[in-house]
Design a protein around this motif. Sequence first.
Motif, PDB file in Angstrom:
ATOM      1  N   TYR A   1       0.834  -1.206   0.000  1.00 57.55           N
ATOM      2  CA  TYR A   1       0.000   0.000   0.000  1.00 57.55           C
ATOM      3  C   TYR A   1       0.871   1.259   0.000  1.00 57.55           C
ATOM      4  N   ARG A   2       1.960   1.228   0.780  1.00 56.73           N
ATOM      5  CA  ARG A   2       2.826   2.414   0.851  1.00 56.73           C
ATOM      6  C   ARG A   2       3.472   2.694  -0.503  1.00 56.73           C
ATOM      7  N   HIS A   3       3.979   1.649  -1.145  1.00 56.55           N
ATOM      8  CA  HIS A   3       4.634   1.846  -2.446  1.00 56.55           C
ATOM      9  C   HIS A   3       3.640   2.232  -3.537  1.00 56.55           C
ATOM     10  N   SER A   4       2.382   1.819  -3.378  1.00 60.54           N
ATOM     11  CA  SER A   4       1.381   2.187  -4.382  1.00 60.54           C
ATOM     12  C   SER A   4       0.804   3.574  -4.128  1.00 60.54           C
ATOM     13  N   GLY A   5       1.217   4.214  -3.019  1.00 63.61           N
ATOM     14  CA  GLY A   5       0.780   5.580  -2.731  1.00 63.61           C
ATOM     15  C   GLY A   5      -0.413   5.686  -1.807  1.00 63.61           C
ATOM     16  N   ASP A   6      -0.968   4.543  -1.353  1.00 69.66           N
ATOM     17  CA  ASP A   6      -2.129   4.572  -0.462  1.00 69.66           C
ATOM     18  C   ASP A   6      -1.634   4.507   0.982  1.00 69.66           C
ATOM     19  N   LEU A   7      -1.187   5.657   1.501  1.00 69.43           N
ATOM     20  CA  LEU A   7      -0.594   5.682   2.829  1.00 69.43           C
ATOM     21  C   LEU A   7      -1.625   5.453   3.927  1.00 69.43           C
ATOM     22  N   THR A   8      -2.874   5.839   3.668  1.00 70.79           N
ATOM     23  CA  THR A   8      -3.919   5.615   4.678  1.00 70.79           C
ATOM     24  C   THR A   8      -4.085   4.127   4.957  1.00 70.79           C
ATOM     25  N   ARG A   9      -4.196   3.322   3.899  1.00 71.40           N
ATOM     26  CA  ARG A   9      -4.331   1.872   4.098  1.00 71.40           C
ATOM     27  C   ARG A   9      -3.027   1.266   4.616  1.00 71.40           C
ATOM     28  N   ALA A  10      -1.882   1.807   4.186  1.00 70.07           N
ATOM     29  CA  ALA A  10      -0.603   1.306   4.691  1.00 70.07           C
ATOM     30  C   ALA A  10      -0.537   1.428   6.203  1.00 70.07           C
ATOM     31  N   VAL A  11      -1.047   2.541   6.726  1.00 64.95           N
ATOM     32  CA  VAL A  11      -1.078   2.750   8.173  1.00 64.95           C
ATOM     33  C   VAL A  11      -2.139   1.864   8.828  1.00 64.95           C
ATOM     34  N   LEU A  12      -3.336   1.837   8.269  1.00 66.75           N
ATOM     35  CA  LEU A  12      -4.444   1.115   8.898  1.00 66.75           C
ATOM     36  C   LEU A  12      -4.169  -0.384   9.022  1.00 66.75           C
ATOM     37  N   VAL A  13      -3.650  -0.990   7.961  1.00 66.45           N
ATOM     38  CA  VAL A  13      -3.449  -2.442   7.988  1.00 66.45           C
ATOM     39  C   VAL A  13      -2.370  -2.810   9.007  1.00 66.45           C
ATOM     40  N   ALA A  14      -1.366  -1.941   9.182  1.00 65.73           N
ATOM     41  CA  ALA A  14      -0.326  -2.205  10.179  1.00 65.73           C
ATOM     42  C   ALA A  14      -0.827  -1.898  11.585  1.00 65.73           C
ATOM     43  N   GLU A  15      -1.538  -0.780  11.739  1.00 65.46           N
ATOM     44  CA  GLU A  15      -2.062  -0.417  13.064  1.00 65.46           C
ATOM     45  C   GLU A  15      -3.020  -1.477  13.593  1.00 65.46           C
ATOM     46  N   GLU A  16      -3.849  -2.022  12.713  1.00 70.47           N
ATOM     47  CA  GLU A  16      -4.821  -3.031  13.128  1.00 70.47           C
ATOM     48  C   GLU A  16      -4.129  -4.220  13.781  1.00 70.47           C
ATOM     49  N   MET A  17      -3.015  -4.655  13.194  1.00 64.40           N
ATOM     50  CA  MET A  17      -2.299  -5.803  13.738  1.00 64.40           C
ATOM     51  C   MET A  17      -1.493  -5.424  14.982  1.00 64.40           C
TER      52      MET A  17
ATOM     53  N   LEU B   1       5.185   0.349   9.753  1.00 66.42           N
ATOM     54  CA  LEU B   1       4.214   1.341  10.216  1.00 66.42           C
ATOM     55  C   LEU B   1       4.890   2.685  10.453  1.00 66.42           C
ATOM     56  N   LEU B   2       6.065   2.676  11.047  1.00 74.16           N
ATOM     57  CA  LEU B   2       6.775   3.926  11.317  1.00 74.16           C
ATOM     58  C   LEU B   2       7.157   4.629  10.016  1.00 74.16           C
ATOM     59  N   VAL B   3       7.597   3.864   9.017  1.00 73.83           N
ATOM     60  CA  VAL B   3       7.925   4.454   7.712  1.00 73.83           C
ATOM     61  C   VAL B   3       6.675   5.085   7.094  1.00 73.83           C
ATOM     62  N   ALA B   4       5.540   4.390   7.214  1.00 72.45           N
ATOM     63  CA  ALA B   4       4.290   4.931   6.667  1.00 72.45           C
ATOM     64  C   ALA B   4       3.886   6.215   7.382  1.00 72.45           C
ATOM     65  N   TYR B   5       4.066   6.261   8.708  1.00 72.74           N
ATOM     66  CA  TYR B   5       3.794   7.501   9.451  1.00 72.74           C
ATOM     67  C   TYR B   5       4.646   8.652   8.903  1.00 72.74           C
ATOM     68  N   ILE B   6       5.932   8.373   8.683  1.00 75.92           N
ATOM     69  CA  ILE B   6       6.845   9.422   8.206  1.00 75.92           C
ATOM     70  C   ILE B   6       6.422   9.908   6.828  1.00 75.92           C
TER      71      ILE B   6
END
Length: 432
Positions: free
Chosen positions: A168-184, A204-209
């Motif tokens: 998700y992060r590499h595809s540009g969808d940072l919201t989902r990149a964060v959500l899927v990691a935060e959920e776990m 998750l930390l990289v996605a936050y940044i």
Amino acid sequence: MATKVLTGPGGRIKTVRRQRGLSQAQLAHPELSDSYVSLIESGKRVPTPSVLELLAGKLDCSLSYLISGVNTEQREQIELSLQSARRALDHGDPDRARAEYAGLVADDTLAELPQLRREAELGLADAMQAGRQWGEAIELLTRIRERDAEVMSTQERVSVACALSRCYRHSGDLTRAVLVAEEMVDSAVRSTWSEGLVRLGVKLLVAYIERGDLLRGSQFCRELLVGAELVGDSSLLASVHRVAAILAVENGHGAEAIRHVERAIVVYGDAGDPSRLRRLRSDHARIVLSTSSADAASVRTLVEQMEAELAGDPAASIDAMRCVMNLVNAELLRGRTGRAAEHVAALLRIVEGLPGEPAVEARLSAGQALVELKRPQDAMRELTVVAEWLGQAPATQRTARMWLAVAKALERIGEPARSVDAYRRALACVGV
């Protein structure tokens, strides 16, 4: 051995019994009766593992066949194919790995072997990621997670979440990149940090940044460092310190960033992967050069270290690219324009063998250096290539920063209209 029959254990018992010319009575045993065997064969009773073992012995076939319909030879061939595909991926041949994994996934034999099927599908997802096919990997990983949620181990669920967040992060969808990691991460018991959970925390930390959520990132970073210390894996702890350094740079804390990356180098140690150590030292050099406190002696030492690193393994293209980028900046900082120009030329030679994003990163660095070297036409050529690539890239914090760098460089070489357009695109990437 009987051919595979997808009728469940009862049907397979019936098939093997008939092929052996055995009657139900010939399966007689104190724990079994003709009627009980008949009920199993008709699907009206589910045999226990001990009964299946007993029947496999009576029928002279493997327990694996009675359970899955896959005989020993077929299973061994599947496992060999999985090993072959993994070797291809590990040796840098994602196309071959993808083809081999896809062939396994398409084989109906795996339908009765859910663990091996999932292994093949996860391998296929890895091959897709190696080929930067983020959308296809997301679709496959999502299907695995939804289908096998109840049977996957915690380790497997964390691994899938880690891969999904990265995609998700590499595809540009940072919201989902964060959500899927935060959920776990949020569902886990933090007192039982594991290697997989720390690895997911790094993603998750990289996605936050990249999303610009620096406050949440700073809070989580402290927690993640504690978790990495508890796990005790030096490689993981180095990874956390490396990302913590990037976070500190984003927060404008240069001295803190240097401490984190130096800690990462110490933790990882000389026993680590040489390419990993090169990357950490390159990060250290970039951070030092980006701080206003970099003095002439520090720059001179860094130049000597980077030249030694490059001489040690000039074939490591991406590492070499980052090393040369640092050399360019170091020489410009020292006012040695001739040496800087030589390194720019070397950087542009390396670019030819790099994939998309690293090549663009190198061209942007070369374009900025060419501005400093008073070569506007050459700078314009590189900046144009960068802008064309950015025009097709997902809108993220990273692309926003790159657009901003392009805008500033264009402004300095007297291209106001293009500079304004680049500024607008940078703002659009962050929703302004």
